[in-house]
Design a protein around this motif. Sequence first.
Motif, PDB file in Angstrom:
ATOM      1  N   CYS A 148       0.805  -1.223   0.000  1.00 36.95           N
ATOM      2  CA  CYS A 148       0.000   0.000   0.000  1.00 36.95           C
ATOM      3  C   CYS A 148       0.837   1.271   0.000  1.00 36.95           C
ATOM      4  CB  CYS A 148      -0.954   0.013   1.196  1.00 36.95           C
ATOM      5  SG  CYS A 148      -2.145  -1.340   1.178  1.00 36.95           S
ATOM      6  N   SER A 149       2.151   1.143   0.200  1.00 40.04           N
ATOM      7  CA  SER A 149       3.003   2.320   0.062  1.00 40.04           C
ATOM      8  C   SER A 149       3.156   2.697  -1.410  1.00 40.04           C
ATOM      9  CB  SER A 149       4.387   2.068   0.677  1.00 40.04           C
ATOM     10  OG  SER A 149       5.116   1.110  -0.068  1.00 40.04           O
ATOM     11  N   LYS A 150       2.871   1.747  -2.300  1.00 43.46           N
ATOM     12  CA  LYS A 150       2.968   1.996  -3.739  1.00 43.46           C
ATOM     13  C   LYS A 150       1.597   2.191  -4.372  1.00 43.46           C
ATOM     14  CE  LYS A 150       7.202  -0.755  -3.975  1.00 43.46           C
ATOM     15  NZ  LYS A 150       7.841  -1.988  -4.482  1.00 43.46           N
ATOM     16  N   SER A 151       0.589   1.575  -3.805  1.00 42.46           N
ATOM     17  CA  SER A 151      -0.788   1.728  -4.291  1.00 42.46           C
ATOM     18  C   SER A 151      -1.640   2.132  -3.106  1.00 42.46           C
ATOM     19  CB  SER A 151      -1.297   0.411  -4.892  1.00 42.46           C
ATOM     20  OG  SER A 151      -0.490  -0.012  -5.970  1.00 42.46           O
ATOM     21  N   SER A 152      -1.842   3.443  -2.926  1.00 42.02           N
ATOM     22  CA  SER A 152      -2.442   3.934  -1.688  1.00 42.02           C
ATOM     23  C   SER A 152      -3.855   4.461  -1.844  1.00 42.02           C
ATOM     24  CB  SER A 152      -1.559   5.031  -1.071  1.00 42.02           C
ATOM     25  OG  SER A 152      -1.400   6.107  -1.973  1.00 42.02           O
ATOM     26  N   THR A 153      -4.272   4.781  -3.073  1.00 44.06           N
ATOM     27  CA  THR A 153      -5.633   5.270  -3.253  1.00 44.06           C
ATOM     28  C   THR A 153      -6.583   4.094  -3.477  1.00 44.06           C
ATOM     29  OG1 THR A 153      -5.555   5.492  -5.673  1.00 44.06           O
ATOM     30  CG2 THR A 153      -4.686   7.330  -4.351  1.00 44.06           C
ATOM     31  N   GLU A 154      -7.856   4.338  -3.282  1.00 40.06           N
ATOM     32  CA  GLU A 154      -8.847   3.269  -3.427  1.00 40.06           C
ATOM     33  C   GLU A 154      -8.832   2.690  -4.840  1.00 40.06           C
ATOM     34  OE1 GLU A 154     -13.524   2.507  -2.145  1.00 40.06           O
ATOM     35  OE2 GLU A 154     -12.620   4.505  -2.002  1.00 40.06           O
ATOM     36  N   VAL A 155      -8.768   3.547  -5.845  1.00 45.64           N
ATOM     37  CA  VAL A 155      -8.754   3.083  -7.230  1.00 45.64           C
ATOM     38  C   VAL A 155      -7.485   2.280  -7.524  1.00 45.64           C
ATOM     39  CG1 VAL A 155      -8.501   3.863  -9.622  1.00 45.64           C
ATOM     40  CG2 VAL A 155     -10.309   4.817  -8.186  1.00 45.64           C
ATOM     41  N   GLN A 156      -6.331   2.760  -7.029  1.00 42.52           N
ATOM     42  CA  GLN A 156      -5.083   2.023  -7.250  1.00 42.52           C
ATOM     43  C   GLN A 156      -5.143   0.625  -6.640  1.00 42.52           C
ATOM     44  OE1 GLN A 156      -2.308   4.780  -5.502  1.00 42.52           O
ATOM     45  NE2 GLN A 156      -1.684   5.639  -7.474  1.00 42.52           N
ATOM     46  N   VAL A 157      -5.719   0.531  -5.440  1.00 43.15           N
ATOM     47  CA  VAL A 157      -5.812  -0.775  -4.779  1.00 43.15           C
ATOM     48  C   VAL A 157      -6.707  -1.717  -5.575  1.00 43.15           C
ATOM     49  CG1 VAL A 157      -6.662  -1.977  -2.719  1.00 43.15           C
ATOM     50  CG2 VAL A 157      -5.330   0.124  -2.478  1.00 43.15           C
TER      51      VAL A 157
END
Length: 465
Positions: A148-157
């Motif tokens: 989650c340090s690389k994909s932190s927004t809801e859409v990114q996750v």
Amino acid sequence: MSNETSTSDESRDLESASSDGQDDRYRVQTSEPKGSPDENGKPPSSDGDGTQFKVDDPLFSQRKGIFQNKEMVRVGWVPDGDRIVGRDDYISTISSCLNDAVYGGAPNHISITGKTGTGKSLVSRYVTRRAVNASVEDIRIGHTYLDCSKSSTEVQVISTIGQQLNDEDIYDEDEDIVKMPDTGLPKDKFYKRLWQILDHYDSAIIILDEVDLLKSDHVLMSLAKAVESNDTSCQIGIIAISNQINFFDELNPRTKSAFQTQELNFDPYNANQIQEILRGRDDAFRDGVLTDDVIPLVAAFSAQEHGDARKAMRLFRTAGELADREGSDVVGEDHVRSAQDTLEKDRFRDFLQGTPTQMKAACLSISAKSLYSRDDYVITGELYDAYQQITNAIDMDTIGIRRFRDILDEMQLSQVIETKEVNMGKGGGRHNSHRLLHNPETILDIVMEDTRFREISKSSLKRFA
């Protein structure tokens, strides 16, 4: 399903080199598959990632080198169970939570806390991999790991989970493959596509590492309630990992209600456990190249920093790389000490990069105390006195003690210092006391790279302590 076994950077570079149309004289050729053993059953000699090479370019000479399979000492490599040390109870608990997924049922959610380098991610990925391999016939388990340090927004996750699970093999021949882009869709469309992908699985295990870095915990609630909300028939189990012990207590009440978990807290490794971990990876090196003092010294350095096995592995590998670079036939104590200095400077330089000058002054104050005070721990008031003397010496603004305490909190969170509460006895009250977790000489060298502090010599710091 996604494949957690990552291809090394070196292998990707080689694959690229072998197909870019370059002159055949300088083409890199592999003489046997990655990781295949020699006639004695040993991993092959290699450039460090387990592959043998023949290089025709005279600029790059082939030599024996230090490493036999460098991949084994990379942070993130997931070993077999017999190389995992001191984590049997955690493995047992996590496997119990995931047990139903093996039969197509609903795995339990798990929240894991503990300091960096205590095996949280490694154990979670190891047990998940075994659950997938153990699934009964015709039961399909999806599994994904997300930092989650690389994909932190809801859409990114949501996008990343969907992409990792979106294996073409899960679709029937006449079925259209769901496309999961990085961006360009409304959030609800991303969710809809994720649910469509998940419907191809009976169960899914989703590991969210450093979950405290999410911009919003809404994604946790959405995933946890997906079956209840009839979004998907796939039974989802979430393994949420955080270095912050109180993170899960502070979740939004609605998220906490949906995200009911088995809670686990990982203890740090001790020096003996770290030694055992390192001995379980010593076949990453060629036979006989490690001197007897290397592993005990790496373990001792790492145990001083709260039993961080991740840092131990990085130190172990860097010592080997330094020896390799020197053309040495062995890895010795001097390589470990040089690697420790290099990594410590790099870590602390990264920490200080872009931080306010006040943070650097606070680092100088605790470094001075560490060098010239007899006490391991120093109370906040004494540190603040040293800080004031430093700022006065260079004619710099002095912040108040409340803001100074905030800076100390940031330093503790970044594992620059350790803080504990001490009782000063009758009439003395209770105070926070702080201990530096790094070499003070190293910190002084880096802080004094800032021209603002060059007026202060190392010897003059003694009077501030």
